[in-house]
Design a protein around this motif. Sequence first.
Motif, PDB file in Angstrom:
ATOM      1  N   GLN A   3       0.816  -1.221   0.000  1.00  0.00           N
ATOM      2  CA  GLN A   3       0.000   0.000   0.000  1.00  0.00           C
ATOM      3  C   GLN A   3       0.844   1.262   0.000  1.00  0.00           C
ATOM      4  OE1 GLN A   3      -2.753  -0.474   3.248  1.00  0.00           O
ATOM      5  NE2 GLN A   3      -4.001  -1.890   2.051  1.00  0.00           N
ATOM      6  N   GLY A   4       1.799   1.274  -0.901  1.00  0.00           N
ATOM      7  CA  GLY A   4       2.612   2.472  -1.055  1.00  0.00           C
ATOM      8  C   GLY A   4       3.689   2.661  -0.009  1.00  0.00           C
ATOM      9  N   LEU A   5       3.841   1.683   0.885  1.00  0.00           N
ATOM     10  CA  LEU A   5       4.905   1.751   1.886  1.00  0.00           C
ATOM     11  C   LEU A   5       5.963   0.690   1.596  1.00  0.00           C
ATOM     12  CD1 LEU A   5       3.079   2.139   5.339  1.00  0.00           C
ATOM     13  CD2 LEU A   5       4.472   3.854   4.169  1.00  0.00           C
TER      14      LEU A   5
ATOM     15  N   ARG B 200      11.335   2.709   7.036  1.00  0.00           N
ATOM     16  CA  ARG B 200      10.124   2.555   6.236  1.00  0.00           C
ATOM     17  C   ARG B 200       9.930   3.820   5.416  1.00  0.00           C
ATOM     18  NH1 ARG B 200       4.376   0.379   8.262  1.00  0.00           N
ATOM     19  NH2 ARG B 200       4.320   2.292   9.462  1.00  0.00           N
ATOM     20  N   PHE B 201       9.558   3.648   4.174  1.00  0.00           N
ATOM     21  CA  PHE B 201       9.405   4.781   3.276  1.00  0.00           C
ATOM     22  C   PHE B 201       8.006   4.809   2.696  1.00  0.00           C
ATOM     23  CE2 PHE B 201      13.650   3.004   3.038  1.00  0.00           C
ATOM     24  CZ  PHE B 201      14.431   4.100   3.356  1.00  0.00           C
ATOM     25  N   GLU B 202       7.432   5.995   2.709  1.00  0.00           N
ATOM     26  CA  GLU B 202       6.179   6.159   1.985  1.00  0.00           C
ATOM     27  C   GLU B 202       6.575   6.597   0.579  1.00  0.00           C
ATOM     28  OE1 GLU B 202       3.459   8.914   3.754  1.00  0.00           O
ATOM     29  OE2 GLU B 202       2.195   8.903   1.973  1.00  0.00           O
ATOM     30  N   LEU B 203       6.131   5.837  -0.404  1.00  0.00           N
ATOM     31  CA  LEU B 203       6.582   6.105  -1.770  1.00  0.00           C
ATOM     32  C   LEU B 203       5.543   6.913  -2.532  1.00  0.00           C
ATOM     33  CD1 LEU B 203       7.959   2.551  -2.506  1.00  0.00           C
ATOM     34  CD2 LEU B 203       9.289   4.599  -2.016  1.00  0.00           C
TER      35      LEU B 203
ATOM     36  N   ARG C  79       2.962   7.914  -5.428  1.00  0.00           N
ATOM     37  CA  ARG C  79       1.980   7.017  -6.074  1.00  0.00           C
ATOM     38  C   ARG C  79       2.435   6.517  -7.432  1.00  0.00           C
ATOM     39  NH1 ARG C  79      -3.684   9.896  -4.545  1.00  0.00           N
ATOM     40  NH2 ARG C  79      -3.480   9.551  -2.316  1.00  0.00           N
TER      41      ARG C  79
ATOM     42  N   ARG D  50       7.318  13.252   3.142  1.00  0.00           N
ATOM     43  CA  ARG D  50       6.801  11.885   3.084  1.00  0.00           C
ATOM     44  C   ARG D  50       7.671  10.948   3.915  1.00  0.00           C
ATOM     45  NH1 ARG D  50       3.790  10.235  -1.387  1.00  0.00           N
ATOM     46  NH2 ARG D  50       2.993  11.943  -2.645  1.00  0.00           N
TER      47      ARG D  50
ATOM     48  N   ARG E  41       7.246  11.657   7.606  1.00  0.00           N
ATOM     49  CA  ARG E  41       5.958  11.203   8.081  1.00  0.00           C
ATOM     50  C   ARG E  41       5.962   9.680   8.214  1.00  0.00           C
ATOM     51  NH1 ARG E  41       2.442  14.033   4.593  1.00  0.00           N
ATOM     52  NH2 ARG E  41       2.296  12.214   3.274  1.00  0.00           N
ATOM     53  N   ALA E  42       6.558   9.029   7.236  1.00  0.00           N
ATOM     54  CA  ALA E  42       6.613   7.569   7.268  1.00  0.00           C
ATOM     55  C   ALA E  42       7.394   7.103   8.493  1.00  0.00           C
ATOM     56  CB  ALA E  42       7.242   7.038   5.987  1.00  0.00           C
TER      57      ALA E  42
END
Lengths: 113, 144
Positions: A47-49, A72-75, A77, B21, B24-25
Motif C-alpha cells: 500500500q505504497g509503503l 520505512r518509506f512512503e513512496l 503514487r 513523506r 511522516r513515514a
Amino acid sequence: MSTENTQDRARYVMRPPVDVFESEDGLRLVVDLPGVPKDGLELNFDQGLLGLVARRPLGEGDDAPFAEFRRRFELPRWIDGDKSTARLEAGVLTVELPKADAARPRQIQVSFD
Amino acid sequence: MLFRLDDLDHTFQVMNDLHRRLDRALGAAGLADVPRASELGWVDLTETPDELVLRADLPGVDADALDISLKEEVLTLTAQRRVEVPEGHKVHVRERRPYKFTRSFALPTRVDPEKVGARLRDGVLTVRLAKAEAVKPRQITLAD
C-alpha cells in the motif's frame, strides 16, 4: 524469517543512512547495511509503503543475537512496486523502484498534414 | 529580476514533498527516535586467549581502497569510500557520506606478524591477529 519469534534476539535497532535518487525511469534507494547477509534482508512493499528490516548477526550460529536495521518509506503514487528490484553487495543495498508506465515521460509524435 | 520565484518554489517543492513523506513515514513507524547507524566505520577490538580481533564497518568500500598495516604493535587502517550520484539522476536525500580516514590502534599485547588474516565480507572488515606465543596464557601443572 518470522519477526515475532526472533524479536527477543534483537539487541539493538538502528536507522541506516539512505540516499534517494530519481531518474526518468524511477527512484533508486541506496542503503548502508554493513554485516547483513542476503538471507537477513526483508523488503516489503504494501500500500505504497516500502518496509526494510535487515538483521546483522552478532555472533556465530543460528541462535546468535543480532542487530537490526529498520526503515520505512512512503513512496510516491507513481511508483510501480511490483516491478522493484533489489541487490545487496558489500553491505550496500540498492533498490530500484520503476515509475508506473503512466508516469514516464513520453515522446509525443506530432505530424502535420 | 534575476529569477522567477515560481521556478524556485517548484524546485524545492518536489524535494520537500519527498522529505515530508519520508519523515511522516518514519514518524508513523515510530522510528523517529531510533539511533542513526554510524556514518563512518564503527570499530570493535576484542580479545580472546589466543587472538585479537578487529572489526570495522566499511559498507561500500572496495578491497583496493583499503590498506591495513602492522608495525610493531600498532595496527593502522586506511579506508576510502566514494559515494557518487548515478548518471542521469537527481538527488532527493543524501545521508551516506564519502570518506577517507586513517586510524591507528595500539594493540594491547604482542602479536605474531606471520599470523595475521584479514577478510572483507558484507561490508565488514575482520582482522584476526594471533597473539605471540610468549604472551599466550599457559596452563601450569603441579609437580607431584
